[in-house]
Write a protein that holds these residues in place. Structure first.
Motif, PDB file in Angstrom:
ATOM      1  N   VAL A   1      34.907  40.900  39.136  1.00  0.00           N
ATOM      2  CA  VAL A   1      33.690  40.750  39.940  1.00  0.00           C
ATOM      3  C   VAL A   1      33.022  42.102  40.194  1.00  0.00           C
TER       4      VAL A   1
ATOM      5  N   ASN B   1      30.804  31.081  36.758  1.00  0.00           N
ATOM      6  CA  ASN B   1      29.427  31.456  37.101  1.00  0.00           C
ATOM      7  C   ASN B   1      28.750  30.363  37.938  1.00  0.00           C
TER       8      ASN B   1
ATOM      9  N   ILE C   1      39.815  30.211  41.623  1.00  0.00           N
ATOM     10  CA  ILE C   1      40.621  31.366  41.254  1.00  0.00           C
ATOM     11  C   ILE C   1      42.102  31.017  41.223  1.00  0.00           C
TER      12      ILE C   1
ATOM     13  N   ARG D   1      30.073  40.463  35.527  1.00  0.00           N
ATOM     14  CA  ARG D   1      29.626  39.418  36.453  1.00  0.00           C
ATOM     15  C   ARG D   1      28.110  39.241  36.363  1.00  0.00           C
TER      16      ARG D   1
ATOM     17  N   TYR E   1      37.087  33.851  36.971  1.00  0.00           N
ATOM     18  CA  TYR E   1      35.684  33.859  37.363  1.00  0.00           C
ATOM     19  C   TYR E   1      34.995  32.618  36.821  1.00  0.00           C
TER      20      TYR E   1
ATOM     21  N   SER F   1      40.697  38.870  39.343  1.00  0.00           N
ATOM     22  CA  SER F   1      39.366  38.342  39.629  1.00  0.00           C
ATOM     23  C   SER F   1      38.527  39.368  40.378  1.00  0.00           C
TER      24      SER F   1
ATOM     25  N   PHE G   1      33.484  28.997  43.318  1.00  0.00           N
ATOM     26  CA  PHE G   1      34.202  30.110  42.702  1.00  0.00           C
ATOM     27  C   PHE G   1      35.523  30.386  43.418  1.00  0.00           C
TER      28      PHE G   1
END
Length: 66
Positions: A12, A40, A55, A17, A38, A8, A51
């Motif tokens: 990012v 949004n 994960i 991203r 990830y 992750s 977010f």
């Protein structure tokens, strides 16, 4: 979980991203083990999940139990 967290962090740091953040609809990225890497901002608003808490989790957590 640690592997998903490392993946992750790599995602990012890329331009992906920026692209996903501009999507007006919920979008998520998972790895080959089907763990979230990830999500949004539209995903966060739609599902009410942040977010950081997504994960490493499976998309199955979004499905109703019944």
């Amino acid at each position: 979980m640690l592997r998903a967290l490392a993946q992750s962090q790599l995602l990012v740091q890329t331009q992906w991203r920026v692209l996903f953040d501009t999507f007006p609809f919920p979008a998520a990225v998972t790895n080959s083990r089907h763990c979230f890497l990830y999500v949004n901002p539209a995903f966060e608003r739609f599902y009410g999940k942040k977010f950081a808490e997504m994960i490493g989790l499976s998309p199955w957590i979004l499905m109703p139990r019944r």
